[in-house]
Design a protein around this motif. Structure first.
Motif, PDB file in Angstrom:
ATOM      1  N   ALA A 199     -28.847 124.313 -10.664  1.00  0.00           N
ATOM      2  CA  ALA A 199     -28.989 125.082  -9.426  1.00  0.00           C
ATOM      3  C   ALA A 199     -30.393 125.671  -9.304  1.00  0.00           C
ATOM      4  CB  ALA A 199     -27.938 126.195  -9.392  1.00  0.00           C
ATOM      5  N   PHE A 200     -30.896 126.225 -10.387  1.00  0.00           N
ATOM      6  CA  PHE A 200     -32.248 126.802 -10.345  1.00  0.00           C
ATOM      7  C   PHE A 200     -33.304 125.715 -10.173  1.00  0.00           C
ATOM      8  CE2 PHE A 200     -35.955 129.012 -12.253  1.00  0.00           C
ATOM      9  CZ  PHE A 200     -35.979 130.104 -11.397  1.00  0.00           C
ATOM     10  N   TRP A 201     -33.050 124.539 -10.722  1.00  0.00           N
ATOM     11  CA  TRP A 201     -33.980 123.417 -10.572  1.00  0.00           C
ATOM     12  C   TRP A 201     -34.079 122.974  -9.115  1.00  0.00           C
ATOM     13  CZ3 TRP A 201     -37.802 120.923 -12.802  1.00  0.00           C
ATOM     14  CH2 TRP A 201     -38.084 119.605 -12.474  1.00  0.00           C
ATOM     15  N   ASN A 217     -28.400 123.423   1.264  1.00  0.00           N
ATOM     16  CA  ASN A 217     -27.276 124.305   1.593  1.00  0.00           C
ATOM     17  C   ASN A 217     -25.939 123.724   1.132  1.00  0.00           C
ATOM     18  OD1 ASN A 217     -28.902 126.240   2.766  1.00  0.00           O
ATOM     19  ND2 ASN A 217     -28.592 125.520   4.848  1.00  0.00           N
ATOM     20  N   THR A 218     -25.932 122.417   0.875  1.00  0.00           N
ATOM     21  CA  THR A 218     -24.711 121.772   0.379  1.00  0.00           C
ATOM     22  C   THR A 218     -24.702 121.670  -1.142  1.00  0.00           C
ATOM     23  OG1 THR A 218     -24.516 120.454   2.402  1.00  0.00           O
ATOM     24  CG2 THR A 218     -23.314 119.671   0.452  1.00  0.00           C
ATOM     25  N   MET A 219     -25.815 121.234  -1.710  1.00  0.00           N
ATOM     26  CA  MET A 219     -25.829 120.934  -3.137  1.00  0.00           C
ATOM     27  C   MET A 219     -26.055 122.166  -4.010  1.00  0.00           C
ATOM     28  SD  MET A 219     -24.973 118.002  -2.659  1.00  0.00           S
ATOM     29  CE  MET A 219     -24.559 117.907  -4.392  1.00  0.00           C
ATOM     30  N   LEU A 220     -26.748 123.164  -3.500  1.00  0.00           N
ATOM     31  CA  LEU A 220     -26.939 124.381  -4.289  1.00  0.00           C
ATOM     32  C   LEU A 220     -25.611 125.101  -4.531  1.00  0.00           C
ATOM     33  CD1 LEU A 220     -29.149 125.888  -5.727  1.00  0.00           C
ATOM     34  CD2 LEU A 220     -29.601 127.180  -3.648  1.00  0.00           C
ATOM     35  N   PRO A 221     -24.759 125.272  -3.512  1.00  0.00           N
ATOM     36  CA  PRO A 221     -23.421 125.830  -3.790  1.00  0.00           C
ATOM     37  C   PRO A 221     -22.583 124.933  -4.703  1.00  0.00           C
ATOM     38  CG  PRO A 221     -23.955 126.063  -1.472  1.00  0.00           C
ATOM     39  CD  PRO A 221     -25.017 125.189  -2.064  1.00  0.00           C
ATOM     40  N   TRP A 222     -22.754 123.612  -4.598  1.00  0.00           N
ATOM     41  CA  TRP A 222     -21.997 122.716  -5.472  1.00  0.00           C
ATOM     42  C   TRP A 222     -22.369 122.928  -6.940  1.00  0.00           C
ATOM     43  CZ3 TRP A 222     -23.361 118.440  -8.634  1.00  0.00           C
ATOM     44  CH2 TRP A 222     -22.278 117.693  -9.101  1.00  0.00           C
ATOM     45  N   CYS A 223     -23.674 123.025  -7.214  1.00  0.00           N
ATOM     46  CA  CYS A 223     -24.117 123.285  -8.586  1.00  0.00           C
ATOM     47  C   CYS A 223     -23.658 124.664  -9.057  1.00  0.00           C
ATOM     48  CB  CYS A 223     -25.640 123.191  -8.666  1.00  0.00           C
ATOM     49  SG  CYS A 223     -26.318 121.528  -8.431  1.00  0.00           S
ATOM     50  N   SER A 224     -23.707 125.640  -8.160  1.00  0.00           N
ATOM     51  CA  SER A 224     -23.286 126.992  -8.524  1.00  0.00           C
ATOM     52  C   SER A 224     -21.785 127.040  -8.808  1.00  0.00           C
ATOM     53  CB  SER A 224     -23.636 127.968  -7.393  1.00  0.00           C
ATOM     54  OG  SER A 224     -25.033 127.996  -7.162  1.00  0.00           O
ATOM     55  N   ALA A 227     -21.179 125.564 -12.229  1.00  0.00           N
ATOM     56  CA  ALA A 227     -21.498 126.534 -13.278  1.00  0.00           C
ATOM     57  C   ALA A 227     -20.458 127.652 -13.333  1.00  0.00           C
ATOM     58  CB  ALA A 227     -22.891 127.114 -13.035  1.00  0.00           C
ATOM     59  N   ARG A 228     -20.037 128.150 -12.157  1.00  0.00           N
ATOM     60  CA  ARG A 228     -19.060 129.239 -12.096  1.00  0.00           C
ATOM     61  C   ARG A 228     -17.724 128.833 -12.715  1.00  0.00           C
ATOM     62  NH1 ARG A 228     -16.316 130.768  -7.434  1.00  0.00           N
ATOM     63  NH2 ARG A 228     -15.870 128.527  -7.290  1.00  0.00           N
ATOM     64  N   ASN A 229     -17.249 127.655 -12.381  1.00  0.00           N
ATOM     65  CA  ASN A 229     -15.954 127.206 -12.891  1.00  0.00           C
ATOM     66  C   ASN A 229     -15.985 127.006 -14.405  1.00  0.00           C
ATOM     67  OD1 ASN A 229     -15.040 127.220 -10.262  1.00  0.00           O
ATOM     68  ND2 ASN A 229     -15.321 125.021  -9.955  1.00  0.00           N
ATOM     69  N   ALA A 230     -17.060 126.394 -14.891  1.00  0.00           N
ATOM     70  CA  ALA A 230     -17.173 126.185 -16.336  1.00  0.00           C
ATOM     71  C   ALA A 230     -17.304 127.522 -17.069  1.00  0.00           C
ATOM     72  CB  ALA A 230     -18.379 125.292 -16.643  1.00  0.00           C
ATOM     73  N   VAL A 280     -23.727 133.077  -4.956  1.00  0.00           N
ATOM     74  CA  VAL A 280     -24.562 131.998  -4.410  1.00  0.00           C
ATOM     75  C   VAL A 280     -23.700 130.923  -3.745  1.00  0.00           C
ATOM     76  CG1 VAL A 280     -26.242 130.207  -4.989  1.00  0.00           C
ATOM     77  CG2 VAL A 280     -26.352 132.436  -6.128  1.00  0.00           C
ATOM     78  N   ALA A 281     -22.591 130.582  -4.383  1.00  0.00           N
ATOM     79  CA  ALA A 281     -21.739 129.509  -3.863  1.00  0.00           C
ATOM     80  C   ALA A 281     -21.144 129.863  -2.503  1.00  0.00           C
ATOM     81  CB  ALA A 281     -20.627 129.214  -4.863  1.00  0.00           C
ATOM     82  N   ARG A 282     -20.891 131.138  -2.256  1.00  0.00           N
ATOM     83  CA  ARG A 282     -20.262 131.550  -0.998  1.00  0.00           C
ATOM     84  C   ARG A 282     -21.266 132.015   0.050  1.00  0.00           C
ATOM     85  NH1 ARG A 282     -14.767 134.894  -2.725  1.00  0.00           N
ATOM     86  NH2 ARG A 282     -13.758 133.159  -3.850  1.00  0.00           N
ATOM     87  N   SER A 283     -22.537 131.989  -0.303  1.00  0.00           N
ATOM     88  CA  SER A 283     -23.550 132.458   0.634  1.00  0.00           C
ATOM     89  C   SER A 283     -23.851 131.405   1.698  1.00  0.00           C
ATOM     90  CB  SER A 283     -24.835 132.819  -0.125  1.00  0.00           C
ATOM     91  OG  SER A 283     -25.863 133.151   0.772  1.00  0.00           O
ATOM     92  N   ALA A 284     -24.120 131.869   2.901  1.00  0.00           N
ATOM     93  CA  ALA A 284     -24.515 130.954   3.980  1.00  0.00           C
ATOM     94  C   ALA A 284     -25.969 130.529   3.842  1.00  0.00           C
ATOM     95  CB  ALA A 284     -24.291 131.623   5.332  1.00  0.00           C
ATOM     96  N   THR A 285     -26.753 131.291   3.080  1.00  0.00           N
ATOM     97  CA  THR A 285     -28.170 130.981   2.839  1.00  0.00           C
ATOM     98  C   THR A 285     -28.429 131.004   1.336  1.00  0.00           C
ATOM     99  OG1 THR A 285     -28.711 133.333   3.135  1.00  0.00           O
ATOM    100  CG2 THR A 285     -28.941 131.879   5.058  1.00  0.00           C
ATOM    101  N   PRO A 286     -27.955 130.006   0.596  1.00  0.00           N
ATOM    102  CA  PRO A 286     -28.077 130.034  -0.872  1.00  0.00           C
ATOM    103  C   PRO A 286     -29.512 129.975  -1.374  1.00  0.00           C
ATOM    104  CG  PRO A 286     -27.289 127.899  -0.106  1.00  0.00           C
ATOM    105  CD  PRO A 286     -27.258 128.801   1.067  1.00  0.00           C
ATOM    106  N   MET A 287     -30.428 129.418  -0.573  1.00  0.00           N
ATOM    107  CA  MET A 287     -31.811 129.306  -1.018  1.00  0.00           C
ATOM    108  C   MET A 287     -32.502 130.655  -1.141  1.00  0.00           C
ATOM    109  SD  MET A 287     -32.603 126.204  -1.737  1.00  0.00           S
ATOM    110  CE  MET A 287     -34.380 126.322  -1.746  1.00  0.00           C
TER     111      MET A 287
END
Length: 325
Positions: A199-201, A217-224, A227-230, A280-287
């Motif tokens: 996500a940071f990358w 906006n799609t892939m940053l929440p996916w990575c987050s 990480a959150r689930n793991a 981050v995953a639930r944010s509308a502006t994850p960047m």
């Protein structure tokens, strides 16, 4: 190396900090290298099943990060071995394990390099490409296991009672020892650190890989979320092991109110990364959550210290302890 030793003797706190970083950073990078292979392969598979180009672009971004980490670990590991290890002794089991762990890492980096280099050639064979990424991840798992096994062997040989320990005592300790807790942590920690670094990358690559705002906006929440689930799984295992330890100490009447406060504070501290990644995953502006991702990643890297300590701690068997007494 002599200058570093002199610096450590002059500034003990600086030496402690360098020792902590020399353990936490390489171990976090090694676990992330493992997890990023599986994470990239998963994104590559989702690009086919969900028919979305963003997943393939993200898979390649994550594969690039894994490639850089793999080669960095391989080169720095060889340099570290050159300066810290003496001449190779063929009859030494510890020397053999250390060298073999580096060889296993080299094979993992080779598979990862093929996975990245053959990207354009395997466009029409996506499942074969995914399989190559999975093979790279499996080989990275073997390299990580070999590295931790070598570290555990070196820790055992450093003990004054090393001549009384057998391979069974070192690698198959009694159930309930810190080694087993760390073993249960290893898989979720590997996936969580990979997701956090991934996500940071993506945030760092925004200016270089201009794939559009929708992609990030799609892939940053996916990575987050990855990480959150793991990390949630890791925290549940940590909670269960803490309850087990508290129950054991309570029965021996060695558990105090201060111990309860410290144990609760530690559990709450390690819950913070999951909360930050959820934000981050639930944010509308994850960047816009660069500092949030950085804070979560720093805390995730900090967990490497207790993880390494538990993984390499040698618990003296009760039979041997009674023999010494």
């Amino acid at each position: 190396m002599d200058a570093l030793r002199h610096l450590g003797q002059s500034f003990p706190l600086a030496r402690m900090g360098l020792d902590a970083l020399s353990v936490a950073l390489p171990l976090a990078a090694l676990l992330a290298f493992v997890g990023l292979n599986f994470m990239s392969a998963t994104a590559r598979a989702l690009a086919v099943t969900r028919k979305r180009a963003s997943y393939e672009k993200c898979a390649r971004q994550l594969a690039l990060l894994a490639l850089l980490m793999g080669w960095l670990l391989l080169i720095c590991g060889r340099v570290w071995l050159f300066f810290t290890q003496g001449s190779y002794t063929p009859d030494s089991l510890s020397d053999f394990m250390v060298e073999m762990s580096w060889v296993m890492l080299g094979l993992a980096v080779l598979f990862n390099s093929l996975y990245f280099a053959l990207w354009k050639f395997l466009v029409k064979l996506p499942m074969l490409h995914v399989g190559l990424g999975v093979v790279s991840g499996i080989q990275a798992c073997i390299a990580t296991a070999a590295s931790l096994a070598a570290a555990r062997m070196l820790m055992a040989l450093a003990r004054p009672d090393a001549d009384m320990l057998t391979l069974g005592h070192i690698y198959v300790p009694g159930f309930g020892t810190p080694f087993w807790c760390a073993l249960f942590w290893s898989l979720p920690l590997t996936l969580a650190v990979a997701g956090g670094m991934g996500a940071f990358w993506l945030v760092l690559r925004r200016k270089y890989d201009d794939f559009g705002r929708d992609h990030y906006n799609t892939m940053l929440p996916w990575c987050s979320m990855w990480a959150r689930n793991a990390w949630a799984v890791f925290w549940v295992i940590l909670l269960a092991s803490s309850v087990f330890d508290v129950q054991r100490e309570w029965q021996s009447e060695a558990f105090t109110a201060m111990d309860a406060v410290l144990e609760s504070a530690e559990l709450l501290l390690w819950l913070v990364p999951a909360l930050l990644w959820t934000l981050v995953a639930r944010s509308a502006t994850p960047m816009r959550h660069k500092l949030t991702l950085l804070a979560a990643l720093v805390l995730a890297v900090a967990v490497m210290l207790p993880f390494y300590a538990s993984m390499t701690e040698i618990t003296m068997p009760a039979v041997l302890t009674e023999g010494i007494e």
